[in-house]
Design a protein around this motif. Sequence first.
Motif, PDB file in Angstrom:
ATOM      1  N   VAL A 119      -5.387  36.407 -26.245  1.00 21.44           N
ATOM      2  CA  VAL A 119      -5.666  35.009 -26.586  1.00 21.44           C
ATOM      3  C   VAL A 119      -4.859  34.140 -25.615  1.00 21.44           C
ATOM      4  CG1 VAL A 119      -5.560  33.229 -28.365  1.00 21.44           C
ATOM      5  CG2 VAL A 119      -6.039  35.611 -29.001  1.00 21.44           C
ATOM      6  N   GLU A 120      -5.553  33.350 -24.809  1.00 19.12           N
ATOM      7  CA  GLU A 120      -4.880  32.561 -23.780  1.00 19.12           C
ATOM      8  C   GLU A 120      -4.510  31.175 -24.281  1.00 19.12           C
ATOM      9  OE1 GLU A 120      -4.180  33.632 -20.368  1.00 19.12           O
ATOM     10  OE2 GLU A 120      -4.399  35.462 -21.574  1.00 19.12           O
ATOM     11  N   ASN A 121      -5.261  30.703 -25.262  1.00 16.36           N
ATOM     12  CA  ASN A 121      -4.991  29.356 -25.753  1.00 16.36           C
ATOM     13  C   ASN A 121      -5.367  29.270 -27.229  1.00 16.36           C
ATOM     14  OD1 ASN A 121      -4.739  26.670 -26.282  1.00 16.36           O
ATOM     15  ND2 ASN A 121      -5.900  25.982 -24.483  1.00 16.36           N
ATOM     16  N   SER A 122      -4.358  29.126 -28.072  1.00 17.75           N
ATOM     17  CA  SER A 122      -4.624  29.060 -29.510  1.00 17.75           C
ATOM     18  C   SER A 122      -4.771  27.607 -29.987  1.00 17.75           C
ATOM     19  CB  SER A 122      -3.487  29.743 -30.284  1.00 17.75           C
ATOM     20  OG  SER A 122      -2.292  29.022 -30.101  1.00 17.75           O
ATOM     21  N   TYR A 123      -4.778  26.688 -29.023  1.00 15.55           N
ATOM     22  CA  TYR A 123      -4.866  25.274 -29.387  1.00 15.55           C
ATOM     23  C   TYR A 123      -6.328  24.812 -29.332  1.00 15.55           C
ATOM     24  CZ  TYR A 123      -3.609  20.340 -29.693  1.00 15.55           C
ATOM     25  OH  TYR A 123      -3.509  19.034 -30.097  1.00 15.55           O
ATOM     26  N   SER A 124      -7.111  25.249 -30.308  1.00 13.18           N
ATOM     27  CA  SER A 124      -8.506  24.798 -30.391  1.00 13.18           C
ATOM     28  C   SER A 124      -8.996  25.085 -31.805  1.00 13.18           C
ATOM     29  CB  SER A 124      -9.385  25.556 -29.391  1.00 13.18           C
ATOM     30  OG  SER A 124      -9.695  26.839 -29.890  1.00 13.18           O
ATOM     31  N   ALA A 125     -10.088  24.435 -32.170  1.00 12.86           N
ATOM     32  CA  ALA A 125     -10.672  24.656 -33.495  1.00 12.86           C
ATOM     33  C   ALA A 125     -11.059  26.116 -33.684  1.00 12.86           C
ATOM     34  CB  ALA A 125     -11.902  23.768 -33.665  1.00 12.86           C
ATOM     35  N   THR A 127      -9.573  28.888 -32.080  1.00 11.06           N
ATOM     36  CA  THR A 127      -8.556  29.924 -31.854  1.00 11.06           C
ATOM     37  C   THR A 127      -7.221  29.663 -32.557  1.00 11.06           C
ATOM     38  OG1 THR A 127      -7.984  28.769 -29.796  1.00 11.06           O
ATOM     39  CG2 THR A 127      -9.508  30.628 -29.608  1.00 11.06           C
ATOM     40  N   HIS A 128      -7.142  28.626 -33.398  1.00 11.21           N
ATOM     41  CA  HIS A 128      -5.837  28.279 -33.950  1.00 11.21           C
ATOM     42  C   HIS A 128      -5.341  29.246 -35.023  1.00 11.21           C
ATOM     43  CE1 HIS A 128      -7.152  26.152 -37.742  1.00 11.21           C
ATOM     44  NE2 HIS A 128      -8.285  26.181 -37.071  1.00 11.21           N
ATOM     45  N   HIS A 129      -6.164  30.207 -35.431  1.00  3.00           N
ATOM     46  CA  HIS A 129      -5.667  31.241 -36.339  1.00  3.00           C
ATOM     47  C   HIS A 129      -5.105  32.448 -35.578  1.00  3.00           C
ATOM     48  CE1 HIS A 129      -7.516  30.055 -40.494  1.00  3.00           C
ATOM     49  NE2 HIS A 129      -6.788  29.099 -39.939  1.00  3.00           N
ATOM     50  N   TYR A 130      -5.171  32.390 -34.252  1.00  7.28           N
ATOM     51  CA  TYR A 130      -4.529  33.423 -33.425  1.00  7.28           C
ATOM     52  C   TYR A 130      -3.237  32.842 -32.860  1.00  7.28           C
ATOM     53  CZ  TYR A 130      -9.353  35.317 -33.223  1.00  7.28           C
ATOM     54  OH  TYR A 130     -10.601  35.791 -33.528  1.00  7.28           O
ATOM     55  N   THR A 215     -11.386  43.266 -37.948  1.00  6.78           N
ATOM     56  CA  THR A 215     -11.681  41.968 -38.569  1.00  6.78           C
ATOM     57  C   THR A 215     -11.174  40.788 -37.732  1.00  6.78           C
ATOM     58  OG1 THR A 215      -9.645  42.122 -39.833  1.00  6.78           O
ATOM     59  CG2 THR A 215     -11.640  42.866 -40.941  1.00  6.78           C
ATOM     60  N   ASP A 216     -10.799  41.055 -36.491  1.00  8.72           N
ATOM     61  CA  ASP A 216     -10.248  39.966 -35.665  1.00  8.72           C
ATOM     62  C   ASP A 216     -11.228  38.808 -35.483  1.00  8.72           C
ATOM     63  OD1 ASP A 216      -7.750  41.038 -35.315  1.00  8.72           O
ATOM     64  OD2 ASP A 216      -8.286  42.121 -33.482  1.00  8.72           O
ATOM     65  N   GLY A 217     -12.523  39.123 -35.472  1.00  4.81           N
ATOM     66  CA  GLY A 217     -13.521  38.072 -35.282  1.00  4.81           C
ATOM     67  C   GLY A 217     -13.593  37.123 -36.460  1.00  4.81           C
ATOM     68  N   ALA A 218     -13.310  37.636 -37.673  1.00  2.00           N
ATOM     69  CA  ALA A 218     -13.379  36.797 -38.877  1.00  2.00           C
ATOM     70  C   ALA A 218     -12.405  35.633 -38.771  1.00  2.00           C
ATOM     71  CB  ALA A 218     -13.067  37.637 -40.113  1.00  2.00           C
ATOM     72  N   ARG A 219     -11.279  35.865 -38.075  1.00  2.00           N
ATOM     73  CA  ARG A 219     -10.266  34.817 -37.972  1.00  2.00           C
ATOM     74  C   ARG A 219     -10.757  33.643 -37.131  1.00  2.00           C
ATOM     75  NH1 ARG A 219      -5.717  38.358 -35.675  1.00  2.00           N
ATOM     76  NH2 ARG A 219      -4.437  36.493 -35.760  1.00  2.00           N
ATOM     77  N   ALA A 223     -10.958  30.061 -38.779  1.00  2.00           N
ATOM     78  CA  ALA A 223     -10.262  28.954 -38.109  1.00  2.00           C
ATOM     79  C   ALA A 223     -11.167  27.726 -38.035  1.00  2.00           C
ATOM     80  CB  ALA A 223      -9.834  29.382 -36.705  1.00  2.00           C
ATOM     81  N   LEU A 224     -12.451  27.969 -37.734  1.00  2.00           N
ATOM     82  CA  LEU A 224     -13.408  26.856 -37.654  1.00  2.00           C
ATOM     83  C   LEU A 224     -13.556  26.171 -39.005  1.00  2.00           C
ATOM     84  CD1 LEU A 224     -16.007  28.573 -35.335  1.00  2.00           C
ATOM     85  CD2 LEU A 224     -14.931  26.371 -34.860  1.00  2.00           C
TER      86      LEU A 224
END
Lengths: 228, 101
Positions: A119-125, A127-130, A215-219, A223-224
């Motif tokens: 995960v390169e950037n968790s600052y978004s609608a 990716t913020h759960h990563y 289950t990584d995709g569920a996050r 997050a959305l």
Amino acid sequence: MKTAVIVFPGSNCDRDVQIALRNATDSEPLMIWHQETEMPSIDLIVIPGGFSYGDYLRSGAMAAHSPIMREVVSRAQSGTPTLGICNGFQILTETGLLPGALMRNTSLKFACCSVFLRVENSYSAFTHHYDDEEIISMPIAHLDGSFYTDDFTLTKLIDNSLVAFRYCDASGNTSKEANPNGSLHNIAGIFNSSRNVLGMMPHPERSTDPIMGRTDGARLFDALVASF
Amino acid sequence: MIRQPRINHGAKRLLTESYNTVKAQIHITLKTGVLDPQGKAIESALGDLGFDGISNVRQGKLIELDLTESDYGKARALIDNLCTQLLANTVIEDFAIELDD
């Protein structure tokens, strides 16, 4: 939260996305056929994977000009979160909502396996759960996934933190060996400049339930929903 | 890199009013520097077949179409438009147009 899945002739991940969205939002996503020209107020648009129009001309090229896409482009440009997965990513680059192009895998083989992503950037609608630099795993399944863009655009993507995910190994090294398709900079997913549009080759909808092995995709979907 | 059209000023075209389509060939090629793994595979297969001295194999597309627009300038402008909007992806591809009647 109202979600929509755009369905083209040749889409084949639309139902998987439908289930992932149904589980994440606890409501029924709207399935919108590509010939439609209008859609109601929507909080998230997903362009699913598949082989729209049999990949004729170039992957995603024909779908990018489907009637509904004019509306999708307009909504995305006004800030509606828009996610393109696999063929959806190819379609988003063909519309110009995202820069670059997805070219034939350098191996010339259809790549169908699980990959590790950093995960390169968790600052978004999306990716913020990563966590930043977290290593997650999702499946890929594509023939045209080699991300290419000119040097200027690549630098801009990196400098502005618009790279969402990069292919890596289990330890997080973004090595050549961990790159399944020859993508520049091991890029697996990118944002537009406002980070309301995400295109990615890996399939988050195929890693949303323990029965799928991960289950990584569920996050990403959770997050959305949380950011809504 | 748009090629000049090959203009054929044949008399038949001037005499027959209904014969007014222009044939176009559009060559779509990968831009210089863009990796072409298919071209590389073809090159390697040619080497395996025993053909020596072949290098820089690049694979592209040829699209043929007929136009009712008989003014070459306008026909070229129209095809230019078709290419940038759909036929070519100018992020990775160049195109060259040939017109003939």
